[in-house]
Write an enzyme that holds these catalytic residues in place. Structure first.
Site, short mmCIF file in Angstrom:
data_model
loop_
_atom_site.label_atom_id
_atom_site.label_comp_id
_atom_site.label_asym_id
_atom_site.label_seq_id
_atom_site.Cartn_x
_atom_site.Cartn_y
_atom_site.Cartn_z
N SER A 44 40.96 44.25 52.64
CA SER A 44 40.39 44.69 51.37
C SER A 44 38.88 44.88 51.50
O SER A 44 38.16 43.95 51.88
CB SER A 44 40.67 43.67 50.27
OG SER A 44 39.93 44.01 49.13
N HIS A 59 42.59 48.63 51.84
CA HIS A 59 42.85 48.35 50.42
C HIS A 59 41.53 48.45 49.65
O HIS A 59 40.53 47.84 50.05
CB HIS A 59 43.44 46.95 50.29
CG HIS A 59 43.87 46.56 48.92
ND1 HIS A 59 45.09 46.93 48.38
CD2 HIS A 59 43.25 45.82 47.96
CE1 HIS A 59 45.20 46.44 47.15
NE2 HIS A 59 44.09 45.76 46.87
N ASP A 64 39.75 48.01 45.91
CA ASP A 64 39.91 47.41 44.59
C ASP A 64 38.95 48.04 43.59
O ASP A 64 37.76 47.76 43.61
CB ASP A 64 39.63 45.90 44.69
CG ASP A 64 40.73 45.18 45.44
OD1 ASP A 64 41.89 45.27 45.02
OD2 ASP A 64 40.42 44.53 46.47
N MET A 108 37.68 48.10 39.91
CA MET A 108 37.66 47.23 38.72
C MET A 108 36.68 47.80 37.70
O MET A 108 35.58 48.24 38.08
CB MET A 108 37.21 45.82 39.10
CG MET A 108 38.04 45.19 40.20
SD MET A 108 37.52 43.49 40.51
CE MET A 108 38.44 43.12 42.01
N HIS A 139 43.90 50.23 44.50
CA HIS A 139 44.45 49.32 43.49
C HIS A 139 43.57 49.44 42.25
O HIS A 139 42.40 49.04 42.27
CB HIS A 139 44.41 47.90 44.10
CG HIS A 139 44.82 46.81 43.18
ND1 HIS A 139 44.66 45.47 43.50
CD2 HIS A 139 45.40 46.82 41.95
CE1 HIS A 139 45.11 44.72 42.51
NE2 HIS A 139 45.56 45.52 41.56
N MET A 170 42.43 48.32 38.89
CA MET A 170 42.38 47.24 37.90
C MET A 170 41.51 47.72 36.75
O MET A 170 40.37 47.29 36.57
CB MET A 170 41.83 45.97 38.55
CG MET A 170 42.85 45.27 39.43
SD MET A 170 42.08 44.16 40.60
CE MET A 170 41.64 45.32 41.87
N MET A 215 50.75 40.49 42.50
CA MET A 215 49.46 39.78 42.53
C MET A 215 49.75 38.29 42.73
O MET A 215 50.48 37.68 41.94
CB MET A 215 48.69 39.95 41.21
CG MET A 215 48.06 41.29 40.98
SD MET A 215 47.08 41.97 42.34
CE MET A 215 45.82 40.71 42.58
N ASP A 267 49.01 40.57 47.18
CA ASP A 267 47.55 40.68 47.10
C ASP A 267 46.95 39.43 46.47
O ASP A 267 47.24 39.11 45.32
CB ASP A 267 47.20 41.92 46.25
CG ASP A 267 45.71 42.23 46.21
OD1 ASP A 267 44.93 41.55 46.90
OD2 ASP A 267 45.34 43.16 45.46
C1 DX5 Z 1 41.71 40.64 43.67
C2 DX5 Z 1 41.88 41.90 44.49
C3 DX5 Z 1 42.22 41.62 45.90
C4 DX5 Z 1 41.17 40.91 46.69
C5 DX5 Z 1 41.90 40.00 47.63
O1 DX5 Z 1 41.59 40.97 42.36
O2 DX5 Z 1 42.92 42.71 43.95
O3 DX5 Z 1 42.61 42.81 46.59
O4 DX5 Z 1 40.32 41.75 47.43
O5 DX5 Z 1 40.98 39.19 48.25
P1 DX5 Z 1 41.38 37.90 49.10
O6 DX5 Z 1 42.30 38.37 50.18
O7 DX5 Z 1 40.07 37.42 49.58
O8 DX5 Z 1 42.09 36.96 48.16
ZN ZN Z 2 43.70 44.40 45.28
#
Ligand code: DX5
Ligand code: ZN
Length: 230
Positions: free
Chosen positions: A14, A39, A41, A43, A72, A74, A143, A181
Protein backbone atom coordinates in the site's frame (compact mmCIF):
# COMPACT_ATOMS: atom_id res chain seq x y z
CA UNK A 1 -13.19 -23.56 0.75
CA UNK A 2 -11.13 -23.44 -2.44
CA UNK A 3 -8.18 -25.81 -2.23
CA UNK A 4 -5.04 -23.86 -1.35
CA UNK A 5 -3.11 -25.24 -4.31
CA UNK A 6 -5.57 -23.76 -6.81
CA UNK A 7 -4.97 -20.25 -5.47
CA UNK A 8 -1.91 -18.12 -5.99
CA UNK A 9 -0.84 -15.46 -3.55
CA UNK A 10 -0.94 -11.79 -4.52
CA UNK A 11 0.87 -9.22 -2.42
CA UNK A 12 -0.30 -5.61 -2.85
CA UNK A 13 1.92 -3.12 -1.01
CA UNK A 14 0.00 0.00 0.00
CA UNK A 15 1.33 3.36 -1.12
CA UNK A 16 0.01 4.89 2.10
CA UNK A 17 3.07 3.61 3.96
CA UNK A 18 5.62 4.51 1.28
CA UNK A 19 8.09 7.39 1.53
CA UNK A 20 6.58 9.72 -1.07
CA UNK A 21 9.80 11.71 -1.27
CA UNK A 22 11.35 8.62 -2.82
CA UNK A 23 8.29 7.47 -4.75
CA UNK A 24 10.11 6.37 -7.89
CA UNK A 25 12.66 4.34 -5.97
CA UNK A 26 10.06 2.81 -3.64
CA UNK A 27 7.91 1.64 -6.55
CA UNK A 28 10.93 0.23 -8.37
CA UNK A 29 11.92 -1.65 -5.21
CA UNK A 30 8.57 -3.37 -4.74
CA UNK A 31 8.18 -4.12 -8.42
CA UNK A 32 11.61 -5.73 -8.60
CA UNK A 33 10.85 -7.40 -5.26
CA UNK A 34 7.92 -9.35 -6.67
CA UNK A 35 4.90 -7.27 -5.65
CA UNK A 36 1.81 -8.24 -7.65
CA UNK A 37 -0.28 -5.07 -7.41
CA UNK A 38 0.14 -1.55 -6.01
CA UNK A 39 -2.67 -0.66 -3.58
CA UNK A 40 -3.71 3.01 -3.54
CA UNK A 41 -5.85 4.34 -0.69
CA UNK A 42 -8.01 7.29 -1.70
CA UNK A 43 -9.56 8.98 1.37
CA UNK A 44 -11.80 12.05 1.35
CA UNK A 45 -11.87 13.07 5.01
CA UNK A 46 -15.63 12.40 5.06
CA UNK A 47 -16.13 8.65 4.68
CA UNK A 48 -13.00 8.18 6.77
CA UNK A 49 -11.26 10.61 9.13
CA UNK A 50 -8.20 11.12 6.95
CA UNK A 51 -7.29 12.67 3.60
CA UNK A 52 -4.92 11.27 1.04
CA UNK A 53 -4.78 11.81 -2.72
CA UNK A 54 -6.69 11.61 -6.00
CA UNK A 55 -6.24 11.24 -9.76
CA UNK A 56 -2.94 13.11 -9.99
CA UNK A 57 -1.09 10.66 -7.76
CA UNK A 58 -2.68 7.67 -9.51
CA UNK A 59 -1.48 9.13 -12.81
CA UNK A 60 2.03 9.64 -11.46
CA UNK A 61 2.19 6.05 -10.20
CA UNK A 62 1.00 4.90 -13.63
CA UNK A 63 4.07 6.50 -15.20
CA UNK A 64 6.40 4.93 -12.63
CA UNK A 65 5.31 1.30 -12.49
CA UNK A 66 3.85 -1.45 -14.66
CA UNK A 67 2.13 -3.04 -11.64
CA UNK A 68 -1.67 -3.16 -11.75
CA UNK A 69 -3.06 -0.20 -9.78
CA UNK A 70 -5.54 -1.44 -7.17
CA UNK A 71 -7.45 1.67 -6.11
CA UNK A 72 -9.46 1.55 -2.85
CA UNK A 73 -11.98 4.40 -2.67
CA UNK A 74 -12.72 5.41 0.92
CA UNK A 75 -14.97 8.26 -0.16
CA UNK A 76 -18.61 9.21 -0.21
CA UNK A 77 -20.23 9.32 -3.66
CA UNK A 78 -17.45 7.21 -5.20
CA UNK A 79 -19.04 7.43 -8.67
CA UNK A 80 -17.81 11.03 -8.93
CA UNK A 81 -14.27 9.75 -9.32
CA UNK A 82 -14.63 6.70 -11.58
CA UNK A 83 -13.95 8.43 -14.85
CA UNK A 84 -10.95 10.48 -13.78
CA UNK A 85 -9.38 7.51 -11.97
CA UNK A 86 -9.91 5.23 -14.98
CA UNK A 87 -8.30 7.87 -17.21
CA UNK A 88 -5.42 8.21 -14.75
CA UNK A 89 -4.62 4.53 -15.25
CA UNK A 90 -6.38 2.68 -12.43
CA UNK A 91 -6.88 -1.02 -13.18
CA UNK A 92 -9.17 -1.91 -10.29
CA UNK A 93 -11.67 0.39 -8.57
CA UNK A 94 -13.02 -0.89 -5.27
CA UNK A 95 -15.95 0.82 -3.58
CA UNK A 96 -17.40 0.51 -0.09
CA UNK A 97 -20.81 -1.10 0.28
CA UNK A 98 -21.47 1.50 3.02
CA UNK A 99 -20.90 4.38 0.57
CA UNK A 100 -22.58 2.92 -2.50
CA UNK A 101 -26.34 2.42 -2.17
CA UNK A 102 -26.56 1.62 -5.88
CA UNK A 103 -23.78 -0.91 -5.75
CA UNK A 104 -24.97 -3.00 -8.68
CA UNK A 105 -25.18 0.00 -11.00
CA UNK A 106 -21.86 1.39 -9.84
CA UNK A 107 -20.00 -1.90 -10.37
CA UNK A 108 -21.40 -1.96 -13.89
CA UNK A 109 -20.21 1.60 -14.49
CA UNK A 110 -16.69 0.73 -13.37
CA UNK A 111 -16.58 -2.13 -15.88
CA UNK A 112 -17.91 0.12 -18.66
CA UNK A 113 -14.90 2.32 -18.05
CA UNK A 114 -12.61 -0.65 -18.64
CA UNK A 115 -11.60 -1.30 -15.02
CA UNK A 116 -12.08 -4.33 -12.80
CA UNK A 117 -14.81 -3.78 -10.23
CA UNK A 118 -14.38 -4.43 -6.52
CA UNK A 119 -16.58 -4.08 -3.44
CA UNK A 120 -15.41 -3.78 0.15
CA UNK A 121 -17.01 -4.08 3.57
CA UNK A 122 -15.94 -2.44 6.83
CA UNK A 123 -15.42 -4.62 9.92
CA UNK A 124 -18.95 -3.78 11.13
CA UNK A 125 -20.69 -4.63 7.86
CA UNK A 126 -21.66 -8.24 7.14
CA UNK A 127 -20.06 -9.68 4.02
CA UNK A 128 -23.48 -11.18 3.28
CA UNK A 129 -24.52 -7.68 2.16
CA UNK A 130 -22.51 -8.45 -1.00
CA UNK A 131 -24.24 -11.75 -1.73
CA UNK A 132 -26.52 -10.37 -4.44
CA UNK A 133 -23.64 -8.78 -6.37
CA UNK A 134 -21.18 -11.66 -5.86
CA UNK A 135 -21.39 -12.73 -9.51
CA UNK A 136 -20.65 -9.14 -10.62
CA UNK A 137 -17.46 -8.76 -8.64
CA UNK A 138 -13.90 -8.97 -9.90
CA UNK A 139 -12.69 -8.43 -6.35
CA UNK A 140 -14.15 -8.71 -2.86
CA UNK A 141 -12.23 -6.88 -0.16
CA UNK A 142 -12.55 -7.53 3.55
CA UNK A 143 -11.37 -4.67 5.79
CA UNK A 144 -9.51 -6.19 8.71
CA UNK A 145 -9.16 -2.77 10.41
CA UNK A 146 -11.46 0.22 10.48
CA UNK A 147 -10.35 2.17 7.41
CA UNK A 148 -8.55 5.49 7.58
CA UNK A 149 -5.03 4.79 8.74
CA UNK A 150 -2.13 2.43 8.12
CA UNK A 151 -0.35 0.52 10.84
CA UNK A 152 -3.41 -0.56 12.83
CA UNK A 153 -3.88 -3.87 14.62
CA UNK A 154 -5.51 -6.71 12.68
CA UNK A 155 -9.04 -7.51 13.91
CA UNK A 156 -9.01 -11.26 14.65
CA UNK A 157 -12.69 -11.79 13.81
CA UNK A 158 -11.82 -10.99 10.19
CA UNK A 159 -10.53 -14.53 9.66
CA UNK A 160 -13.95 -16.11 10.12
CA UNK A 161 -15.42 -13.40 7.91
CA UNK A 162 -12.94 -14.23 5.15
CA UNK A 163 -14.11 -17.86 5.32
CA UNK A 164 -17.71 -16.67 4.88
CA UNK A 165 -16.62 -14.49 1.96
CA UNK A 166 -14.88 -17.46 0.35
CA UNK A 167 -18.05 -19.59 0.73
CA UNK A 168 -20.13 -16.78 -0.72
CA UNK A 169 -17.88 -16.42 -3.79
CA UNK A 170 -17.70 -20.18 -4.30
CA UNK A 171 -21.50 -20.46 -4.10
CA UNK A 172 -21.75 -17.79 -6.82
CA UNK A 173 -19.10 -19.68 -8.87
CA UNK A 174 -17.14 -16.44 -8.82
CA UNK A 175 -13.44 -16.29 -9.54
CA UNK A 176 -13.17 -12.83 -7.94
CA UNK A 177 -10.02 -12.06 -6.00
CA UNK A 178 -10.57 -12.21 -2.23
CA UNK A 179 -8.47 -9.45 -0.71
CA UNK A 180 -7.69 -8.52 2.89
CA UNK A 181 -6.69 -5.01 3.97
CA UNK A 182 -5.36 -3.80 7.31
CA UNK A 183 -2.82 -5.14 9.77
CA UNK A 184 -1.52 -7.83 7.44
CA UNK A 185 1.85 -9.01 8.74
CA UNK A 186 3.92 -12.19 8.92
CA UNK A 187 1.85 -13.10 11.99
CA UNK A 188 -1.61 -12.55 10.53
CA UNK A 189 -1.30 -13.47 6.86
CA UNK A 190 -1.37 -17.26 7.16
CA UNK A 191 -4.76 -17.36 8.92
CA UNK A 192 -6.23 -15.17 6.17
CA UNK A 193 -4.81 -17.41 3.46
CA UNK A 194 -6.01 -20.56 5.19
CA UNK A 195 -9.51 -19.03 5.44
CA UNK A 196 -9.56 -18.51 1.67
CA UNK A 197 -8.05 -15.10 0.88
CA UNK A 198 -5.65 -14.81 -2.05
CA UNK A 199 -4.71 -11.11 -2.16
CA UNK A 200 -3.06 -9.25 0.68
CA UNK A 201 -2.62 -5.51 1.12
CA UNK A 202 0.44 -4.73 3.20
CA UNK A 203 1.43 -1.17 4.04
CA UNK A 204 3.66 -0.83 7.08
CA UNK A 205 4.71 -4.49 6.84
CA UNK A 206 6.35 -3.88 3.45
CA UNK A 207 7.36 -0.21 3.37
CA UNK A 208 8.30 -0.18 7.06
CA UNK A 209 10.63 -3.13 6.57
CA UNK A 210 14.40 -2.64 6.20
CA UNK A 211 14.22 -4.76 3.07
CA UNK A 212 10.78 -4.43 1.41
CA UNK A 213 11.60 -7.03 -1.25
CA UNK A 214 12.54 -9.61 1.37
CA UNK A 215 9.34 -8.82 3.26
CA UNK A 216 7.18 -9.39 0.17
CA UNK A 217 8.90 -12.73 -0.25
CA UNK A 218 8.43 -13.62 3.44
CA UNK A 219 4.73 -12.71 3.41
CA UNK A 220 4.15 -14.87 0.35
CA UNK A 221 6.06 -17.75 1.89
CA UNK A 222 4.03 -17.56 5.12
CA UNK A 223 0.83 -18.25 3.19
CA UNK A 224 1.77 -21.61 1.83
CA UNK A 225 4.16 -22.69 4.58
CA UNK A 226 2.80 -25.81 6.26
CA UNK A 227 2.30 -25.76 9.99
CA UNK A 228 2.41 -21.97 10.43
CA UNK A 229 -0.22 -20.81 12.85
CA UNK A 230 -2.27 -17.83 11.73
C1 DX5 B 1 -6.49 1.52 5.75
C2 DX5 B 1 -6.10 1.31 4.31
C3 DX5 B 1 -5.05 0.28 4.14
C4 DX5 B 1 -3.72 0.60 4.75
C5 DX5 B 1 -3.17 -0.70 5.27
O1 DX5 B 1 -7.58 2.33 5.80
O2 DX5 B 1 -7.22 0.90 3.53
O3 DX5 B 1 -4.87 -0.07 2.77
O4 DX5 B 1 -2.80 1.18 3.87
O5 DX5 B 1 -2.05 -0.43 6.00
P1 DX5 B 1 -1.34 -1.50 6.95
O6 DX5 B 1 -0.99 -2.67 6.08
O7 DX5 B 1 -0.18 -0.76 7.46
O8 DX5 B 1 -2.35 -1.90 7.99
ZN1 ZN C 1 -6.79 0.04 1.46
Amino acid sequence: MTAAHTRSVRIAPSLLAADLGRLKEQLATIEAGGADWLHLDVMDGVFVPNLTFGAKVIETCRTLTALPLDVHLMVVEPEKYFESFAKAGANILTIHAEAAPHLHRQLGRIKELGCKAGAVVNPGTPVESLRDVAADLDLLLIMSVNPGFGGQKFIGASVEKIARARALLDAARSSAALEVDGGVTRDTIHGCWAAGADTFVAGVAVFGAKDPAAEIHALRARCVQAGVQG
